[in-house]
Scaffold this motif. Structure first.
Motif, PDB file in Angstrom:
ATOM      1  N   VAL A  25     -12.940  -0.485  -2.981  1.00 26.01           N
ATOM      2  CA  VAL A  25     -13.963  -0.352  -4.014  1.00 26.01           C
ATOM      3  C   VAL A  25     -13.259  -0.324  -5.363  1.00 26.01           C
ATOM      4  O   VAL A  25     -12.608   0.648  -5.713  1.00 26.01           O
ATOM      5  N   SER A  26     -13.377  -1.421  -6.099  1.00 25.92           N
ATOM      6  CA  SER A  26     -12.750  -1.472  -7.420  1.00 25.92           C
ATOM      7  C   SER A  26     -13.718  -1.049  -8.516  1.00 25.92           C
ATOM      8  O   SER A  26     -13.301  -0.679  -9.608  1.00 25.92           O
ATOM      9  N   ILE A  68     -11.937   4.349   2.512  1.00 26.39           N
ATOM     10  CA  ILE A  68     -12.286   3.741   1.231  1.00 26.39           C
ATOM     11  C   ILE A  68     -11.073   3.790   0.315  1.00 26.39           C
ATOM     12  O   ILE A  68     -10.565   4.862  -0.007  1.00 26.39           O
ATOM     13  N   HIS A  69     -10.613   2.608  -0.091  1.00 27.81           N
ATOM     14  CA  HIS A  69      -9.485   2.480  -1.010  1.00 27.81           C
ATOM     15  C   HIS A  69     -10.059   2.294  -2.409  1.00 27.81           C
ATOM     16  O   HIS A  69     -10.744   1.304  -2.673  1.00 27.81           O
ATOM     17  N   SER A  70      -9.805   3.252  -3.276  1.00 26.22           N
ATOM     18  CA  SER A  70     -10.380   3.175  -4.616  1.00 26.22           C
ATOM     19  C   SER A  70      -9.658   4.123  -5.565  1.00 26.22           C
ATOM     20  O   SER A  70      -9.177   5.176  -5.164  1.00 26.22           O
ATOM     21  N   ASP A  71      -9.622   3.722  -6.842  1.00 24.84           N
ATOM     22  CA  ASP A  71      -9.096   4.578  -7.897  1.00 24.84           C
ATOM     23  C   ASP A  71     -10.210   5.051  -8.834  1.00 24.84           C
ATOM     24  O   ASP A  71      -9.958   5.809  -9.756  1.00 24.84           O
ATOM     25  N   CYS A  72     -11.436   4.588  -8.592  1.00 27.95           N
ATOM     26  CA  CYS A  72     -12.520   4.912  -9.524  1.00 27.95           C
ATOM     27  C   CYS A  72     -13.496   5.954  -8.971  1.00 27.95           C
ATOM     28  O   CYS A  72     -14.476   6.279  -9.627  1.00 27.95           O
ATOM     29  N   LEU A 175      -6.220   3.383  -4.394  1.00 26.16           N
ATOM     30  CA  LEU A 175      -6.046   1.945  -4.283  1.00 26.16           C
ATOM     31  C   LEU A 175      -4.578   1.564  -4.443  1.00 26.16           C
ATOM     32  O   LEU A 175      -4.088   0.652  -3.784  1.00 26.16           O
ATOM     33  N   LYS A 176      -3.848   2.288  -5.264  1.00 23.64           N
ATOM     34  CA  LYS A 176      -2.435   1.989  -5.481  1.00 23.64           C
ATOM     35  C   LYS A 176      -1.656   2.127  -4.169  1.00 23.64           C
ATOM     36  O   LYS A 176      -0.764   1.338  -3.892  1.00 23.64           O
ATOM     37  N   ASN A 177      -1.999   3.125  -3.345  1.00 22.53           N
ATOM     38  CA  ASN A 177      -1.320   3.312  -2.046  1.00 22.53           C
ATOM     39  C   ASN A 177      -1.615   2.144  -1.105  1.00 22.53           C
ATOM     40  O   ASN A 177      -0.744   1.706  -0.371  1.00 22.53           O
ATOM     41  N   ALA A 178      -2.823   1.645  -1.143  1.00 21.88           N
ATOM     42  CA  ALA A 178      -3.206   0.531  -0.264  1.00 21.88           C
ATOM     43  C   ALA A 178      -2.444  -0.723  -0.651  1.00 21.88           C
ATOM     44  O   ALA A 178      -2.030  -1.501   0.203  1.00 21.88           O
ATOM     45  N   GLN A 179      -2.235  -0.922  -1.947  1.00 27.81           N
ATOM     46  CA  GLN A 179      -1.500  -2.106  -2.387  1.00 27.81           C
ATOM     47  C   GLN A 179      -0.046  -2.029  -1.989  1.00 27.81           C
ATOM     48  O   GLN A 179       0.579  -3.002  -1.614  1.00 27.81           O
ATOM     49  N   LYS A 180       0.546  -0.811  -2.036  1.00 26.97           N
ATOM     50  CA  LYS A 180       1.925  -0.625  -1.620  1.00 26.97           C
ATOM     51  C   LYS A 180       2.096  -0.900  -0.126  1.00 26.97           C
ATOM     52  O   LYS A 180       3.081  -1.507   0.291  1.00 26.97           O
ATOM     53  N   GLU A 181       1.123  -0.448   0.691  1.00 30.33           N
ATOM     54  CA  GLU A 181       1.191  -0.676   2.131  1.00 30.33           C
ATOM     55  C   GLU A 181       1.106  -2.142   2.466  1.00 30.33           C
ATOM     56  O   GLU A 181       1.708  -2.620   3.406  1.00 30.33           O
TER      57      GLU A 181
END
Length: 183
Positions: A25-26, A68-72, A175-181
């Motif tokens: 979720v961006s 849910i991967h999100s920073d917002c 979301l930053k953790n999901a991008q690193k994975e």
């Protein structure tokens, strides 16, 4: 811990055996529906469609984890969204239960109407009306079988799936953790 099972290797499973549904979720501005039946908010149809499409290939009773991967999404929204998911699927579960109850009575009525029409067809024997009544009887009986065997199966399937959604564990991951994975 990534664990795969034989029945569906397209999904990752957590240590509890729950199939993990990843959702990114961006922008959460349309996560909740602008409409709700009660004072409690519900998820938008787009969110529900995503969840349902993501779980379509899983058995209806499969335990789930929505990750849910999100920073917002902030702390208050996390609880609000968890509640909105529950409210949405609770309402859907009750609608399916009502559908099953209606179908029960429809099957009963159609079966009785078909049997009565068949008896009437035998009684009116050798007239054009006996053929018409005979056709109507078989239509009633076929419709009863169609509802009882096929439509009720779909409703029971959706009720089981709603129960899985209601007991679904919801995790929030930055979301930053999901991008690193992914890298």
């Amino acid at each position: 811990m990534k664990r795969r099972t034989q029945h569906n290797n397209r999904f990752e499973y957590d240590e509890e055996g729950r199939a993990i549904i990843d959702m990114t979720v961006s922008d959460d501005s349309s996560f909740l529906s602008v409409y709700s039946k009660h004072a409690s908010p519900v998820i938008s149809s787009e969110v529900a469609e995503f969840i349902e499409n993501s779980t379509r290939s899983l058995p209806p009773k499969q335990a789930l984890t929505l990750r849910i991967h999100s920073d917002c999404i902030d702390g208050r929204e996390k609880e609000l969204y968890r509640s909105a998911i529950g409210e949405y699927y609770s309402e859907k579960y009750h609608a399916e239960r009502n559908e099953l109850q209606f179908n029960f009575w429809a099957v009963l009525f159609l079966t009785l109407a078909g049997v009565v029409a068949l008896v009437l067809a035998f009684w009116v024997d050798h007239h054009i009306w006996s053929e018409v009544i005979d056709i109507a009887a078989w239509v009633f009986l076929w419709e009863a079988v169609d509802i009882g065997a096929f439509k009720n199966r779909e409703s029971r399937h959706m009720r089981r799936r709603c129960l899985s959604y209601l007991s679904m564990k919801i995790e929030y991951v930055p979301l930053k953790n999901a991008q690193k994975e992914a890298e």
